[in-house]
Design a protein around this motif. Sequence first.
Motif, PDB file in Angstrom:
ATOM      1  N   MET A 138      45.892  15.586  57.175  1.00 39.09           N
ATOM      2  CA  MET A 138      46.159  14.337  57.120  1.00 39.09           C
ATOM      3  C   MET A 138      47.700  14.294  58.457  1.00 39.09           C
ATOM      4  O   MET A 138      48.102  15.736  58.080  1.00 39.09           O
ATOM      5  N   LYS A 139      47.623  12.936  59.085  1.00 40.08           N
ATOM      6  CA  LYS A 139      49.197  13.310  59.643  1.00 40.08           C
ATOM      7  C   LYS A 139      50.584  12.736  59.046  1.00 40.08           C
ATOM      8  O   LYS A 139      49.890  12.875  58.467  1.00 40.08           O
ATOM      9  N   SER A 140      51.707  13.454  59.774  1.00 38.54           N
ATOM     10  CA  SER A 140      52.858  13.637  59.482  1.00 38.54           C
ATOM     11  C   SER A 140      53.196  11.563  59.700  1.00 38.54           C
ATOM     12  O   SER A 140      52.715  11.368  60.330  1.00 38.54           O
ATOM     13  N   ALA A 141      54.245  11.241  58.763  1.00 41.07           N
ATOM     14  CA  ALA A 141      54.279   9.844  58.664  1.00 41.07           C
ATOM     15  C   ALA A 141      55.173   8.969  60.366  1.00 41.07           C
ATOM     16  O   ALA A 141      54.837   7.943  60.903  1.00 41.07           O
ATOM     17  N   THR A 168      54.698  11.143  63.534  1.00 41.66           N
ATOM     18  CA  THR A 168      54.027  10.812  63.954  1.00 41.66           C
ATOM     19  C   THR A 168      52.973   9.245  63.549  1.00 41.66           C
ATOM     20  O   THR A 168      52.488   9.055  64.858  1.00 41.66           O
ATOM     21  N   PHE A 169      51.963   9.264  62.988  1.00 40.60           N
ATOM     22  CA  PHE A 169      51.332   8.069  62.333  1.00 40.60           C
ATOM     23  C   PHE A 169      51.356   6.493  63.195  1.00 40.60           C
ATOM     24  O   PHE A 169      51.075   6.421  63.627  1.00 40.60           O
ATOM     25  N   LEU A 170      53.568   7.240  62.724  1.00 46.35           N
ATOM     26  CA  LEU A 170      53.979   5.988  62.929  1.00 46.35           C
ATOM     27  C   LEU A 170      54.116   5.791  64.114  1.00 46.35           C
ATOM     28  O   LEU A 170      53.706   4.045  64.942  1.00 46.35           O
ATOM     29  N   GLN A 171      54.430   6.752  65.014  1.00 50.20           N
ATOM     30  CA  GLN A 171      54.005   6.397  67.098  1.00 50.20           C
ATOM     31  C   GLN A 171      52.832   6.281  67.425  1.00 50.20           C
ATOM     32  O   GLN A 171      53.533   5.340  68.381  1.00 50.20           O
ATOM     33  N   GLU A 172      52.120   6.660  66.831  1.00 52.15           N
ATOM     34  CA  GLU A 172      50.501   6.223  67.537  1.00 52.15           C
ATOM     35  C   GLU A 172      50.285   4.825  67.452  1.00 52.15           C
ATOM     36  O   GLU A 172      49.594   4.315  67.882  1.00 52.15           O
TER      37      GLU A 172
END
Length: 150
Positions: free
Chosen positions: A1-4, A6-10
């Motif tokens: 699972m991606k960290s928060a 990184t996920f928000l940046q993507e």
Amino acid sequence: MKSAPTFLQEQAADRFARHITARLSEGEALLPYEVTERLRASRERAVSERRREATVLHAQTSAAASSQGSTMTMGSPNEGAGWWRALISAIPVLALIAGLVIYNADTEQSMLSEVTAVDTALLTDDLPPAAYSDPGFIQYLKTSAPTSEH
């Protein structure tokens, strides 16, 4: 699972890409057929490149996670090498600082020896007191001190 973060940046990057794509598509009707075909081909290449990068990144992440053994850690396997790089890159800066300190000490020593030579010449010469008030006297001593020794 991606960290928060990184996920928000993507997600933000994907929204930005959709916005740019929509803006580009608005003006597409005004362009000639050759240009629209080149744009379509470029878009397809960009999408396939993005998919390939995502596949490679996923493969590297899973390989890094599996190479850790029974404990799974998040992050790059070369993450600890960052401070070594910083330490190695600081060596030239430290050498520069050491060189400047040595140069400053040498310059200070040479200036001190010049002043000492002038003072020695003043104290060892038999001159009238009026000679000390002459503005060109110190310059005369600087130029003649190395050649005349008592």
